[in-house]
Motif scaffolding. Structure first.
Motif, PDB file in Angstrom:
ATOM      1  N   ASN A  95       0.828  -1.209   0.000  1.00  0.00           N
ATOM      2  CA  ASN A  95       0.000   0.000   0.000  1.00  0.00           C
ATOM      3  C   ASN A  95       0.861   1.258   0.000  1.00  0.00           C
ATOM      4  O   ASN A  95       0.653   2.182  -0.800  1.00  0.00           O
ATOM      5  N   ASN A  99       1.428   3.738  -3.291  1.00  0.00           N
ATOM      6  CA  ASN A  99       0.883   5.075  -3.046  1.00  0.00           C
ATOM      7  C   ASN A  99       1.903   6.171  -3.335  1.00  0.00           C
ATOM      8  O   ASN A  99       1.536   7.318  -3.619  1.00  0.00           O
ATOM      9  N   ILE A 105      -1.111   4.756  -8.569  1.00  0.00           N
ATOM     10  CA  ILE A 105      -2.171   4.512  -7.602  1.00  0.00           C
ATOM     11  C   ILE A 105      -3.494   5.124  -8.053  1.00  0.00           C
ATOM     12  O   ILE A 105      -4.566   4.554  -7.823  1.00  0.00           O
ATOM     13  N   THR A 172      -6.239   5.472  -0.370  1.00  0.00           N
ATOM     14  CA  THR A 172      -5.704   6.115  -1.568  1.00  0.00           C
ATOM     15  C   THR A 172      -6.727   6.981  -2.297  1.00  0.00           C
ATOM     16  O   THR A 172      -6.357   7.933  -2.982  1.00  0.00           O
ATOM     17  N   THR A 239      -4.593  -0.636  -2.923  1.00  0.00           N
ATOM     18  CA  THR A 239      -5.545   0.407  -2.543  1.00  0.00           C
ATOM     19  C   THR A 239      -6.082   0.212  -1.123  1.00  0.00           C
ATOM     20  O   THR A 239      -6.930   0.992  -0.674  1.00  0.00           O
TER      21      THR A 239
END
Length: 294
Positions: A95, A99, A105, A172, A239
């Protein structure tokens, strides 16, 4: 003596009537079940109505499940600790890494929001048009998978990683101001946020991938079929919408769905005949040969 003979015959006639009627009813019931289990040409209006009603029921049931926040958070914490206990608690690292690449992302946010429905509907349409004999079996597997998932949503409410309190995950969609999830931002009140187990993004994408791989003839299309669920797995983790164990739940649901379809139709959907004869053509009597006119 004659009366005794008449009585016996009448008794035999009366006794013999019931088994005949019973056999006829049994044959009729068996014939009805056999017709249900025999693949037939799909009818467009029926399939559209079935999909519409099924999606309405799916949304209704999924959103009607009480949002048990406390239990959902406890379950999320349990899964997170279980993954760490076996050394596979990697979701947060993925993640954070993805990101940090904005364009990637943001693309994944839109992927998560759109392809889940677009690709699934597209595959259904393709099977309907090009493999009508297999359509009922493939569709049944998908519907059973989704039905089992609804039971999972109800019995095991689960918060996604992005909603874990103190979990350190990045939501996100909120951070990058993109529309990427019905459970984030302004759309979060339209859906149950604690229905993460099992992951139907994985269940549906794997259904699509297996169907494309099994039935497509072009090699690169078959390869895309295999890549689609793999890419979806990366997206749901990056995400922070699912744990990887949610994906395992989706695979289990799909396995049961295909198992049910195979038992009902007598074979895996992909092994059913590609084409089925038209109803009237199959039932029409053969024409009698015509004699030449003198």
């Amino acid at each position: 003596m004659g009366e005794t003979t008449v009585s016996t015959l009448e008794g035999r006639t009366a006794a013999g009537a019931s088994p005949i009627e019973g056999d006829a009813e049994t044959r009729s019931a068996r014939s009805f079940v056999q017709r249900l289990r025999t693949p037939r040409r799909p009818r467009l209006w029926y399939e559209l109505a079935l999909i519409a009603v099924s999606y309405w029921l799916y949304s209704l049931v999924r959103n009607a499940v009480p949002e048990q926040k406390a239990e959902a958070m406890r379950n999320a914490d349990w899964i997170w600790r279980a993954e760490h206990a076996i050394g596979l608690g990697f979701e947060q690292s993925v993640n954070h890494a993805v990101n940090s690449v904005t364009w990637l992302i943001v693309g994944m946010n839109y992927y998560y929001a759109t392809l889940h429905f677009i690709v699934t509907i597209g595959v259904l349409v393709w099977i309907y048009r090009r493999h009508p004999g297999r359509y009922a079996g493939v569709r049944t597997a998908l519907f059973v998978t989704t039905g089992i998932a609804l039971v999972g949503f109800y019995l095991f409410p689960l918060a996604p990683p992005r909603l874990m309190e103190g979990g350190g995950f990045v939501d996100t969609v909120l951070v990058h101001h993109t529309w990427g999830s019905m459970a984030s931002g302004d759309l979060k009140h339209m859906t149950n946020q604690y229905a993460a187990m099992p992951s139907m993004h994985i269940g549906w994408s794997l259904w699509c991938g297996l169907t494309i791989f099994a039935l497509a003839r072009v090699p690169w299309v078959r390869l895309l079929g295999l890549l689609y669920p793999a890419a979806t797995l990366v997206v749901i983790i990056a995400t922070a919408n699912h744990f990887w164990l949610d994906a395992v739940g989706g695979v289990v649901c799909l396995t049961v769905g295909f198992g049910f379809a195979a038992l009902w139709y007598g074979a895996l959907p992909y092994r059913l005949p590609r084409w089925v004869p038209a109803k009237h053509a199959a039932l029409a009597p053969r024409a009698e040969p015509q004699l030449p006119t003198p």
